[in-house]
Enzyme design. Structure first.
Site, PDB file in Angstrom:
ATOM      1  N   GLY A  12      -2.618  -1.174   2.887  1.00 52.49           N
ATOM      2  CA  GLY A  12      -1.596  -2.332   2.218  1.00 52.49           C
ATOM      3  C   GLY A  12      -0.887  -2.388   0.732  1.00 52.49           C
ATOM      4  O   GLY A  12       0.181  -2.538   1.143  1.00 52.49           O
ATOM      5  N   ASN A  13      -1.008  -0.381   0.074  1.00 54.88           N
ATOM      6  CA  ASN A  13      -0.635  -0.162  -0.928  1.00 54.88           C
ATOM      7  C   ASN A  13       0.610   0.130  -0.070  1.00 54.88           C
ATOM      8  O   ASN A  13       2.157   0.420  -0.737  1.00 54.88           O
ATOM      9  CB  ASN A  13      -0.886   0.864  -1.265  1.00 54.88           C
ATOM     10  N   LYS A 130     -17.151  -2.921  -5.652  1.00 52.08           N
ATOM     11  CA  LYS A 130     -15.580  -2.785  -5.733  1.00 52.08           C
ATOM     12  C   LYS A 130     -14.706  -3.409  -6.879  1.00 52.08           C
ATOM     13  O   LYS A 130     -14.848  -4.189  -7.285  1.00 52.08           O
ATOM     14  CB  LYS A 130     -15.365  -2.876  -4.143  1.00 52.08           C
ATOM     15  N   LYS A 215     -11.328  -1.635   5.047  1.00 51.94           N
ATOM     16  CA  LYS A 215     -10.475  -2.153   6.055  1.00 51.94           C
ATOM     17  C   LYS A 215      -9.555  -1.332   7.160  1.00 51.94           C
ATOM     18  O   LYS A 215      -9.931  -1.476   8.826  1.00 51.94           O
ATOM     19  CB  LYS A 215      -8.868  -2.174   5.438  1.00 51.94           C
ATOM     20  N   LYS A 278     -11.410   6.686   5.185  1.00 48.08           N
ATOM     21  CA  LYS A 278     -10.823   6.787   6.472  1.00 48.08           C
ATOM     22  C   LYS A 278     -11.292   7.886   7.299  1.00 48.08           C
ATOM     23  O   LYS A 278     -11.559   7.464   8.853  1.00 48.08           O
ATOM     24  CB  LYS A 278      -9.390   7.476   6.597  1.00 48.08           C
TER      25      LYS A 278
END
Length: 316
Positions: A12-13, A130, A215, A278
């Site tokens: 998203g960034n 979060k 994500k 990731k």
């Protein structure tokens, strides 16, 4: 039906270049830069499913909601996720449509608003961690805790923020629809922002919850669910580094599953808020029987697929 299937996860960034380029138009242009490389993959014969982050975009919606709260109802977090799936999906669809026209590819992209089931008893619900939304002063944070049931915490002296759970993804609710669309030859954009988190009650009724699913973990679940051959995370760096930022930093071309798990367990190579999730996602995909997992930046997607750059995690 598509032959080789890849899942490509876009951050998203990566849709926001800097603080001066945050508008919807700016994000559309940034999305186009990544879409061109995905279109090149498709031209080379890959069937592609796309997932994306949405952190900054959800933050924008929450801020607008806060500013308008004196006149309009506030937007719940799960609805923010749905909003961003539609908006970012639209930007990706239109960019891909235009790229397909330029390349003479007979393809269409479609966005599926995607719910992802999480376990109601996931330990994350007992430990919200979060941060989301704007900074608040302490009186406002205490008010929201008392009146709205928010979990709040101070953030390094910069103010107070709302915190929500980050539970593990268990099931992609629309997985059959996604698989059918891929089998029919569509490029499918789904599971945006990790998916809209939902829980099921005893009779299977779903309900949205205020949470954020990682994500990349959701992307790995998507890749495993649809039997993808490749899981590719498009991020800000060309390769993964060991000892990142230290004098002995070392860029890595290839890690076996065991090596990746070992380095992750050491806890010094991959930051918890950036590269760590990731690497966990790549490990999860390969460990679940996936073929190959790759990290690189958008401009090097084609070179990474050719084995010229990027970092690969492969079975032992």
């Amino acid at each position: 039906m598509a032959g080789r299937i890849a899942v490509v996860a876009i951050g998203g960034n990566s849709l926001i270049k800097d603080r001066l380029h945050q508008s919807v138009r700016d994000q559309y242009i940034a999305a186009g830069e990544t879409c061109w490389h995905i279109a090149s993959m498709i031209q080379d014969g890959w069937g592609v499913a796309i997932t994306h982050g949405n952190g900054p975009q959800v933050g924008f919606i929450l801020r607008r909601s806060e500013l308008a709260a004196h006149e309009l109802h506030e937007v719940p977090l799960d609805a923010c996720g749905a909003d961003t799936q539609g908006a970012i999906g639209y930007a990706l669809q239109q960019n891909l449509h235009n790229d397909f026209d330029r390349l003479g590819i007979d393809k269409q992209a479609v966005t599926v608003v995607t719910q992802v089931e999480v376990a109601a008893d996931d330990p994350a619900f007992q430990n919200p961690s979060k941060p989301i939304g704007s900074y608040m002063d302490e009186p406002e944070a205490m008010r929201r805790r008392h009146e709205d049931g928010w979990s709040v915490m101070e953030d390094a002296g910069r103010g107070w923020r709302r915190v929500v759970p980050s539970p593990a993804p268990v099931r992609i609710v629309e997985e059959d629809a996604i698989r059918s669309l891929i089998d029919a030859g569509f490029v499918v954009i789904s599971t945006g922002g990790g998916g809209i988190p939902v829980v099921a009650d005893a009779d299977g009724t779903l309900q949205g919850v205020a949470a954020v699913i990682d994500k990349d973990l959701a992307g790995a679940l998507l890749a495993t669910t649809i039997g993808a051959e490749l899981f590719l995370i498009s991020t800000a760096v060309e390769k993964v580094a060991l000892n990142f930022g230290a004098p002995n930093q070392e860029w890595v071309d290839r890690l076996t599953l065991s090596e990746a798990k070992g380095y992750l367990a050491e806890g010094t190579h991959f930051a918890a808020g950036s590269m760590g999730p990731k690497i966990r996602a790549l490990i999860g995909f390969v460990e679940s029987g996936g073929g190959e997992a790759v990290i690189t930046n958008p401009e090097n997607v084609e070179r990474a697929l050719a084995g010229e750059t990027g970092t690969r995690v492969v079975p032992d």
